[in-house]
Design an enzyme around this catalytic site. Structure first.
Site, PDB file in Angstrom:
ATOM      1  N   LYS A  74       0.860  -1.189   0.000  1.00  0.00           N
ATOM      2  CA  LYS A  74       0.000   0.000   0.000  1.00  0.00           C
ATOM      3  C   LYS A  74       0.895   1.237   0.000  1.00  0.00           C
ATOM      4  O   LYS A  74       1.922   1.258   0.696  1.00  0.00           O
ATOM      5  CB  LYS A  74      -0.897  -0.018   1.245  1.00  0.00           C
ATOM      6  N   SER A 149      -9.689   2.341   2.901  1.00  0.00           N
ATOM      7  CA  SER A 149      -8.792   3.054   2.033  1.00  0.00           C
ATOM      8  C   SER A 149      -7.831   2.141   1.267  1.00  0.00           C
ATOM      9  O   SER A 149      -7.235   2.589   0.296  1.00  0.00           O
ATOM     10  CB  SER A 149      -7.964   4.043   2.860  1.00  0.00           C
ATOM     11  N   SER A 173     -10.014  -0.050   7.132  1.00  0.00           N
ATOM     12  CA  SER A 173      -9.442  -0.029   5.784  1.00  0.00           C
ATOM     13  C   SER A 173      -8.759  -1.304   5.310  1.00  0.00           C
ATOM     14  O   SER A 173      -8.350  -1.375   4.154  1.00  0.00           O
ATOM     15  CB  SER A 173      -8.464   1.128   5.653  1.00  0.00           C
TER      16      SER A 173
HETATM   17  N1  GLN Z   1     -13.264   4.771   6.323  1.00  0.00           N
HETATM   18  C1  GLN Z   1     -12.573   5.205   7.484  1.00  0.00           C
HETATM   19  C2  GLN Z   1     -12.097   6.619   7.286  1.00  0.00           C
HETATM   20  O1  GLN Z   1     -12.441   7.180   6.315  1.00  0.00           O
HETATM   21  C3  GLN Z   1     -11.429   4.275   7.807  1.00  0.00           C
HETATM   22  C4  GLN Z   1     -10.209   4.538   7.024  1.00  0.00           C
HETATM   23  C5  GLN Z   1      -9.053   3.678   7.451  1.00  0.00           C
HETATM   24  O2  GLN Z   1      -9.220   2.685   8.136  1.00  0.00           O
HETATM   25  N2  GLN Z   1      -7.856   4.090   7.063  1.00  0.00           N
HETATM   26  O3  GLN Z   1     -11.422   7.179   8.087  1.00  0.00           O
END
Ligand code: GLN
Length: 488
Positions: A74, A149, A173
Site C-alpha cells: 500500500k 482506504s 481499511s
Molecule cells: N473509512 C474510514 C475513514 O475514512 C477508515 C479509514 C481507514 O481505516 N484508514 O477514516
C-alpha cells in the site's frame, strides 16, 4: 500460476518448479495489462533485481517461506526505491530515504515487491475515490468502488495482480475493502505491527496488516510483519509467535457472539443473508451461536470521526512545503507559502478532516468533543471486554457483517461524506478498542446490471487472539470455496 495461494507459490518456488524471476514477470505482465488503476508505481527493473536476489537465496540454503514470493505494498508504507505518495498530490514526487519497518521485514524475508498500491489520500476514505490518482475499480464489477482506504490492495489481490498485499486499517481499511473485493484480510491487535514508516493518519488507531486469498496466507504474512520495533513508541514487546500454529484446530464447542446491533435496520438484506449463511456453516462445523449486545456500536461513528480527525490534524501539520510535501510555485511571504502549498497539496476530504480535527482540539471545544469522545471510546472497548473476557465471558469470537451493503457504484456517495462515514458502522468499534478483526469472503449480493458483488464476514477476537481468528477463518475456508471464487 497466478491463481495459486501464497502458500502454494512458496512450495513451487522451493521445489524449483518456477523461479522468482519468472513469477515476478508473470505478475508484472498481468499488472501492465490491467485497467483497474490499482497500482501507482511499478518499476520492472527494481522488481526483477529483487527477484534475481531471491533466486540466488533459493539456490543457496538461505530461503524462508516467503523468499521469492511477490507482494505489493500500500502506498502508505514508505519505500526507499519506489515513490510513496499516500494517494496525495502533496507527496507526488516523494521518495523516502528509508524503508518502513514492514517493508524492511518483508525485504529481509525475501519477498519481491511488485509496486505500490493506490489508496485513499492519507488513508482517509471508504471507497478509494479520495485518491488524487483516481479511484480503483472493483474487479468484480468495474462500475463499483473497491472499498477503502486499501482499495488498491484488495483489488490487486482479487484480480490476481498480486498474490498478497500489505494494507493499513485505522477504522476498517483492511476489512472493508477485503469484504467488498471478496478477499481475506486481517487487522491485528493495535501495536503488533510497527507503524514506523507507515505514513501517519490517526496514530492511536493506525495498524498494518495483510490482504491475501486465504487465512493461511494471512498467517504467513503476519509472521513476517509483526514484532517489536523500538522506533515505534506504541509497538508491543511480545515474544514472536507463529500465527499459523492453530489453523487445524476443530471448531467444536466454539462460541460465536452475534451482536444484535450488527443486524439492525441499516443492514442490506443480501448482506444479511450471506452472513447468516456463513453463521449456519459455522454451526455445522460445531460452533454455537450466542446472542450478545455491543450497545455502544452506534456511537463509534461520532467518536471515531472526532478522534481520527483530531489526530490527523496534528499528524498532517508536517506537510507544509518545507519539511515535507508539495510547495506552491509563487507566494509573497512565508505565511502565504504555507497556505498555498497546503491548499494545493491536500484534497477535499483531507482538508475537511484537518478542519474538524483542529476544531475539536481547540480551546473551549476540547472538553466538549475530544475528551468526551475519549471517554466513550473507553466504554466501547468495555462492551467488547464484557463479551470476550473474564470469567463470565459470553463468547470466544464475535461475528457479523463488515459493511452494511455490498460495494456501491463509483460516484454514488462522492458528494456526501456523511454517507461514507455511516458505512463504517461495523468496523470502527474494533479499531477504537484496538482489537484484532478480519474479513473473509462469505457470499455475494446484488450488484449492478448482471454483476455479483462480494460479501465479507467479519470475525473479531480479544487482544492477541489472531491465531484463533485465523483458525476459525481457515476451518471455514476448508469447508467452503467463497475465497477461491474469482472475478471474470
Ligand atoms: N473509512 C474510514 C475513514 O475514512 C477508515 C479509514 C481507514 O481505516 N484508514 O477514516
Amino acid at each position: 500460476m497466478h491463481k495459486l495461494t501464497l502458500k502454494e507459490l512458496s512450495a513451487q518456488l522451493q521445489a524449483r518448479k518456477i523461479s522468482a524471476t519468472e513469477l515476478a514477470t508473470l505478475f508484472l505482465d498481468r499488472i501492465e495489462a490491467s485497467d483497474l488503476n490499482a497500482f501507482l508505481h511499478v518499476d520492472r527493473a527494481l522488481t526483477l533485481a529483487q527477484a534475481q536476489a531471491a533466486d540466488v537465496r533459493l539456490a543457496g540454503n538461505d530461503a524462508g517461506p516467503l523468499t521469492g514470493v511477490p507482494i505489493a505494498h500500500k502506498d502508505i508504507f514508505v519505500t526507499r526505491n519506489w515513490r510513496t505518495t499516500a494517494g496525495s498530490h502533496m507527496l507526488q514526487d516523494y521518495v523516502s530515504p528509508f524503508d518502513a519497518t514492514v517493508v524492511e521485514q518483508f525485504n529481509a524475508a525475501g519477498t519481491v515487491t511488485l509496486g505500490k498500491l493506490n489508496c485513499d489520500e492519507f488513508a482517509m476514505g471508504s471507497s478509494n475515490e479520495n485518491s488524487f490518482y483516481g479511484p480503483v475499480k472493483n474487479p468484480w464489477d468495474k462500475t463499483a468502488i473497491p472499498g477503502g482506504s486499501s482499495g488498491g490492495s484488495a483489488a490487486a489481490v482479487a484480480a490476481r495482480l498480486a498474490p498478497a498485499a500489505t494494507a493499513t486499517d485505522t477504522g476498517g481499511s483492511i476489512r472493508q475493502p477485503a469484504s467488498l473485493c471478496g478477499v481475506t484480510g486481517i487487522k491485528p491487535t493495535y501495536g503488533s505491527v510497527s507503524r514506523y514508516g507507515m505514513i501517519a493518519f490517526a496514530s492511536s488507531l493506525d495498524q498494518g496488516g495483510p490482504i491475501a486469498k486465504t487465512a493461511e496466507d494471512c498467517g504467513l504474512l503476519l509472521n513476517a510483519m509483526t514484532g517489536f520495533d523500538e522506533r515505534d513508541s506504541t509497538s508491543l514487546q511480545r515474544p514472536k509467535e507463529d500465527f499459523t500454529r492453530s489453523l487445524n484446530q476443530s471448531l467444536q464447542g466454539l462460541r460465536i457472539g452475534v451482536p444484535r446491533e450488527f443486524f439492525g435496520a441499516g443492514l442490506a438484506a443480501d448482506v444479511e443473508a450471506a452472513v447468516r449463511g456463513a453463521l449456519a456453516e459455522f454451526e455445522k462445523l460445531g460452533a454455537t451461536l450466542v446472542d450478545i449486545s455491543l450497545p455502544k456500536t452506534e456511537l463509534s461513528i461520532p467518536v471515531y470521526y472526532v478522534i481520527a480527525p483530531a489526530e490527523a490534524s496534528s499528524n498532517l501539520s508536517r506537510f507544509d512545503g518545507v519539511r515535507y510535501g508539495h510547495r506552491a510555485a509563487d507566494y509573497k511571504d512565508l505565511a502565504e507559502m504555507y497556505k498555498k502549498s497546503r491548499a494545493e497539496g491536500f484534497g477535499e476530504e483531507v482538508k475537511r478532516r484537518i478542519l474538524v480535527g483542529s476544531y475539536v482540539l481547540s480551546h473551549g471545544y476540547y472538553d466538549a468533543y475530544y475528551l468526551q469522545a475519549q471517554k466513550i471510546r473507553r466504554l466501547i472497548a468495555e462492551d467488547f471486554q464484557r463479551a470476550l473476557a473474564g470469567e463470565n465471558r459470553q463468547c470466544d469470537v464475535i461475528m457479523g457483517p463488515v459493511s452494511p451493503t455490498v460495494a456501491w457504484d463509483l460516484g454514488d456517495k462522492t458528494d456526501d461524506p456523511v454517507a461514507n462515514y455511516l458505512a463504517d458502522i461495523f468496523t470502527l468499534s474494533t479499531s477504537l478498542a484496538g482489537l484484532p478483526g478480519m474479513s473473509i469472503p462469505c457470499g455475494f449480493g446484488q450488484g449492478g446490471k448482471n454483476a455479483k458483488r462480494p460479501v465479507g464476514l467479519q470475525i473479531i477476537g480479544n487482544y492477541f487472539d489472531e491465531a484463533r481468528l485465523l483458525n476459525v477463518a481457515h476451518q471455514f475456508q476448508q469447508a467452503t470455496d467463497w475465497h477461491l471464487r474469482e472475478p471474470a
